[in-house]
Design an enzyme around this catalytic site. Structure first.
Site, mmCIF file in Angstrom:
data_model
loop_
_atom_site.group_PDB
_atom_site.id
_atom_site.type_symbol
_atom_site.label_atom_id
_atom_site.label_comp_id
_atom_site.label_asym_id
_atom_site.label_seq_id
_atom_site.Cartn_x
_atom_site.Cartn_y
_atom_site.Cartn_z
ATOM 1 C CG HIS A 215 -2.030 -0.979 1.171
ATOM 2 N ND1 HIS A 215 -3.063 -0.875 0.273
ATOM 3 C CD2 HIS A 215 -2.268 -2.100 1.906
ATOM 4 C CE1 HIS A 215 -3.893 -1.886 0.450
ATOM 5 N NE2 HIS A 215 -3.428 -2.645 1.427
ATOM 6 C CB ALA A 216 0.421 4.539 -1.629
#
Length: 573
Positions: A215-216
């Site tokens: 995930h960013a």
């Protein structure tokens, strides 16, 4: 061996390094004077430098472990200015755009009184962290080839040569793009859902520990950020198809509402149970989560669609016919539009106490530590007020990069844009019902993909951090909804063309997983840390071993889906 490195180099134990770590050997000539090493990751937007380690003056050499996954800037100070070093702080030397590599050894020489105060050199070259992809790809090709040979041999032994198989017949009679769509279940929908669940299992298994798969941190769009919205999208696609089937069977609307409510409650309860896997402590039990948001968004979109449902369009003009799928949902678009207008008004003009209005940042040291307690802006504030900090997700990535507060990426206020995510899928399902020809459907899939993508790019300014509304999975921002829906339309277009139109692909192996997605989601969550799904061999500190484990877990669950398919066992809430 992949990512192999010697055990010792200059007396340093390279095998003790974790994945994406390197050794930085700091040396200096000024005896008796301490130095302080500060770093700033490129992932931390508008942040001050953060102190990494003190370099003692009485030691000529100090070895520091450094995270080598992302590019960073490095600053050396000859005094301690605290946890953070800001732009106006004077420094001994500074290096920008430093990129180290896994298992590499680097020398940083501090030369007092010289023009080149900092000199960074590579003492030992790092390993190539992308070789595992090539190796695993070769293994997959070899395995697939072997499996195909075995299957061919078995078929030759059972089927006469002169008798054509059904597969051969399908290949010789491809469907024409402009022909009417067959009256049967669209296998591309199951294939799409299967791709999403397999990708989710791979990501939740670590994804090989590659930063661009995980995930960013805050803004941005990584591979893992696509999975959840794609599930919501495909759920929305199925809503009008399911509703039409129930209404055609004269199922009372009251019964449909009851079924929708029961299914939504089941999703919420199952999600709550999964949140208690580490022990159901009431004081810090996370209330919201993935399945909880599924349940809420499904309930809202289904009820709105049922109450505003129109089977036919009165006007049959050429323009109306061209946009019949949108005209059918005009009332629903008004309702969803009002919800989004309320949501946008709140996030843009309502300020959290002590924070500016329209703030979408992660708090902590973002914007040079200007708003340390404003994580998530008004979205985070509303979630904290409704649930309490103890009932939120405690370990978001941004908390460790930005030193921010706990923040729940599946919190209650984020359900507003999630409704739009599901509704865009419902719009796609209505397109499938409104047009019978393959070409009509595919043209509209492509148009929606392009239009939503451009709109998302306009909102974020085609930048990561500097647009009006950045693409942000944590906040479930409007640009994030539009961007992921655009990619969902594109993926569905490709699956539909390959599986249902040309029939050049059966959708295997993903189609089996798509038919039992909820079983695989719950199963992989519950059994993730158990054999045979999860295992450890040695230190597990290479991308190769971590990717291999994640793929093994993914393939194993796909085999379980195949077994359920063969036994004709399908579970839907």
């Amino acid at each position: 061996m992949i990512e192999y490195t010697e055990h010792f180099f200059r007396g340093l134990d390279l095998w003790s390094l974790a994945v994406d770590e390197a050794f930085l050997n700091v040396s200096h000539t000024a005896a008796g004077s301490d130095y302080y090493l500060y770093t700033l990751s490129e992932e931390c937007d508008k942040c001050p430098f953060t102190q990494l380690q003190r370099i003692p003056g009485d030691k000529r050499h100090t070895v520091v472990r450094v995270d080598a996954s992302r590019q960073f800037a490095l600053r050396v100070l000859d005094r301690d200015v605290g946890r953070y070093s800001y732009a106006n702080d004077s420094y001994f030397c500074q290096l920008s755009s430093v990129q180290l590599g896994e298992f590499g050894v680097y020398d940083l020489r501090l030369n007092a009184g010289e023009d080149d105060a900092c000199a960074l050199e590579t003492a030992k070259e790092p390993v190539n962290i992308y070789l595992p992809f090539l190796t695993i790809a070769l293994l997959v090709v070899a395995f697939a080839g072997l499996a195909r040979l075995v299957r061919y041999g078995l078929r030759r032994s059972r089927v006469p040569v002169s008798e054509p198989t059904r597969e051969d017949t399908d290949k010789t009679e491809p469907a024409e793009t402009g022909s009417p769509a067959p009256k049967k279940r669209l296998q591309s929908l199951d294939t799409f859902r299967g791709i999403a669940i397999m990708l989710m299992i791979f990501v939740n298994s670590g994804g090989g520990h590659y930063w661009w798969i995980e995930h960013a941190t805050w803004n941005g769009l990584h591979v893992a950020d696509l999975v959840f919205p794609w599930f919501l999208f495909i759920m929305g696609v199925c809503v009008p198809i399911s509703l039409r089937g129930q209404l055609s069977r004269n199922v009372p609307r009251r019964a449909i509402v009851s079924n929708v409510a029961v299914r939504s409650i089941k999703l919420f309860v199952i999600g709550l149970c999964l949140n208690s896997m580490n022990g159901p402590t009431a004081a810090n039990l996370r209330i919201f989560g993935v399945l909880q948001r599924f349940g809420i968004a499904y309930f809202v979109v289904s009820i709105v669609h049922l109450l505003c449902h129109e089977e036919t369009v009165q006007s049959q003009s050429r323009v109306t016919r061209a946009i019949e799928d949108i005209v059918r949902l005009r009332k629903q678009w008004v309702v969803v539009g009002l919800l989004m207008a309320i949501y946008l008004a709140v996030i843009l003009f309502v300020a959290e106490p002590g924070c500016p209005s329209g703030y979408f940042g992660p708090g902590g040291k973002h914007l040079m530590n200007a708003y340390p307690n404003c994580t998530g802006g008004i979205t985070g504030y509303i979630d904290r007020m409704l649930l309490g900090v103890g009932h939120l997700y405690q370990h978001p990535t941004a908390r460790y990069v930005y030193d921010g507060m706990p923040f729940d990426p599946e919190g209650p206020f984020g359900c507003f844009p999630t409704v739009l995510q599901v509704f865009l899928g419902l719009q796609c399902g209505c397109t499938i019902l409104s047009y019978a020809e393959h070409r009509q459907r595919m043209v509209r899939f492509g148009a929606w993909s392009l239009g939503l993508g451009l709109l998302a790019g306009g909102l974020c300014g085609f930048t990561k951090n500097d647009g009006w509304i950045p693409v942000n999975k944590n906040l479930w921002s409007l640009s994030y909804v539009l961007a992921t829906a655009s990619l969902a339309y594109l993926l569905l277009l490709l699956c539909y063309h390959a599986v249902d139109v040309k029939r050049c692909w059966s959708g295997r192996p993903f189609v089996y997983a798509g038919m039992n997605a909820i079983v695989l989601y719950v199963g992989h969550t519950v059994f993730h840390k158990m054999l045979p799904w999860h295992w450890r061999i040695g230190t597990m500190n290479t991308h190769f071993m971590l990717t291999l484990e994640a793929l093994w877990n993914t393939v194993l669950w796909n085999l379980i889906a195949l077994y359920l398919f063969k036994r004709r066992l399908f579970y839907n809430l």
